[in-house]
Design a protein around this motif. Structure first.
Motif, mmCIF file in Angstrom:
data_model
loop_
_atom_site.group_PDB
_atom_site.id
_atom_site.type_symbol
_atom_site.label_atom_id
_atom_site.label_comp_id
_atom_site.label_asym_id
_atom_site.label_seq_id
_atom_site.Cartn_x
_atom_site.Cartn_y
_atom_site.Cartn_z
ATOM 1 N N ALA A 22 48.671 42.826 31.755
ATOM 2 C CA ALA A 22 49.355 44.106 31.786
ATOM 3 C C ALA A 22 48.459 45.161 31.151
ATOM 4 O O ALA A 22 47.806 44.902 30.141
ATOM 5 N N LEU A 23 48.419 46.330 31.760
ATOM 6 C CA LEU A 23 47.665 47.440 31.179
ATOM 7 C C LEU A 23 48.384 47.942 29.940
ATOM 8 O O LEU A 23 49.606 47.953 29.885
ATOM 9 N N VAL B 80 41.602 46.933 29.864
ATOM 10 C CA VAL B 80 42.157 45.859 29.056
ATOM 11 C C VAL B 80 41.358 45.820 27.751
ATOM 12 O O VAL B 80 40.136 45.659 27.774
ATOM 13 N N PRO B 81 42.022 45.983 26.600
ATOM 14 C CA PRO B 81 41.322 45.973 25.312
ATOM 15 C C PRO B 81 40.624 44.638 25.040
ATOM 16 O O PRO B 81 41.033 43.595 25.542
ATOM 17 N N LEU C 3 41.692 40.831 26.112
ATOM 18 C CA LEU C 3 40.848 40.214 27.129
ATOM 19 C C LEU C 3 40.347 38.856 26.650
ATOM 20 O O LEU C 3 40.417 37.865 27.383
ATOM 21 N N SER C 4 39.855 38.784 25.424
ATOM 22 C CA SER C 4 39.370 37.511 24.867
ATOM 23 C C SER C 4 40.473 36.454 24.880
ATOM 24 O O SER C 4 40.244 35.295 25.259
ATOM 25 N N GLU C 5 41.693 36.852 24.494
ATOM 26 C CA GLU C 5 42.821 35.913 24.476
ATOM 27 C C GLU C 5 43.158 35.423 25.879
ATOM 28 O O GLU C 5 43.413 34.232 26.084
ATOM 29 N N GLN C 6 43.169 36.335 26.846
ATOM 30 C CA GLN C 6 43.541 35.956 28.199
ATOM 31 C C GLN C 6 42.468 35.115 28.880
ATOM 32 O O GLN C 6 42.790 34.232 29.678
ATOM 33 N N VAL C 7 41.200 35.395 28.592
ATOM 34 C CA VAL C 7 40.123 34.559 29.134
ATOM 35 C C VAL C 7 40.257 33.146 28.573
ATOM 36 O O VAL C 7 40.151 32.160 29.311
ATOM 37 N N CYS D 70 34.759 38.850 23.772
ATOM 38 C CA CYS D 70 34.511 39.900 24.761
ATOM 39 C C CYS D 70 34.333 41.207 23.993
ATOM 40 O O CYS D 70 35.322 41.787 23.535
ATOM 41 N N PRO D 71 33.087 41.665 23.825
ATOM 42 C CA PRO D 71 32.835 42.838 22.988
ATOM 43 C C PRO D 71 33.205 44.169 23.631
ATOM 44 O O PRO D 71 33.304 45.177 22.932
ATOM 45 N N ASP D 72 33.436 44.187 24.954
ATOM 46 C CA ASP D 72 33.759 45.431 25.642
ATOM 47 C C ASP D 72 35.083 45.293 26.381
ATOM 48 O O ASP D 72 35.408 44.212 26.882
ATOM 49 N N PRO D 73 35.864 46.383 26.487
ATOM 50 C CA PRO D 73 37.095 46.328 27.267
ATOM 51 C C PRO D 73 36.772 46.209 28.757
ATOM 52 O O PRO D 73 35.689 46.586 29.203
ATOM 53 N N LEU D 74 37.721 45.676 29.518
ATOM 54 C CA LEU D 74 37.556 45.531 30.963
ATOM 55 C C LEU D 74 38.225 46.705 31.664
ATOM 56 O O LEU D 74 39.451 46.854 31.592
ATOM 57 N N PRO D 75 37.457 47.566 32.350
ATOM 58 C CA PRO D 75 38.069 48.648 33.130
ATOM 59 C C PRO D 75 38.922 48.065 34.255
ATOM 60 O O PRO D 75 38.590 47.030 34.828
#
Length: 101
Positions: A18-19, A26-27, A31-35, A52-57
């Motif tokens: 969810a955005l 995705v913050p 993102l790290s948790e969902q991966v 994941c050091p960067d958010p996912l656009p």
């Protein structure tokens, strides 16, 4: 390579997030948790850590690189956005075949 690390590479997983209200991305912590969750569903075990050091656009085709560590072995991970629909970002996770040196 440990048996656990071997089970995680190469892995292709898919998920949807969810955005958040902070924009169309995705913050990093989410993102790290969902991966981590996606990989656990795919191979039946969670890695020790996913960073994941960067958010996912949310934009389709956007990519970020993460690092998966399991049993002392680290792998690169590519997370690719499949786009946003109804407030959720779908994405694919691809673990590199070879560990990082």
């Amino acid at each position: 390579m440990t048996t656990r690390a071997a089970a995680l590479a190469p892995v292709l997983a898919a998920a949807a997030l969810a955005l958040t209200s902070c924009g169309a991305e995705v913050p990093t912590d989410e993102l790290s948790e969902q991966v981590t969750s996606s990989l656990a569903e795919q191979v039946g075990q969670e890695p020790d850590e996913v960073d994941c050091p960067d958010p996912l656009p949310a934009e389709e085709g956007s990519e970020v690189r993460c690092t998966l560590t399991d049993g002392g072995t680290s792998y690169g991970v590519t997370v690719t956005s499949a786009g946003e629909q109804d407030g959720e970002v779908s994405f694919e996770v691809l673990v590199d075949e070879q560990p990082q040196e």
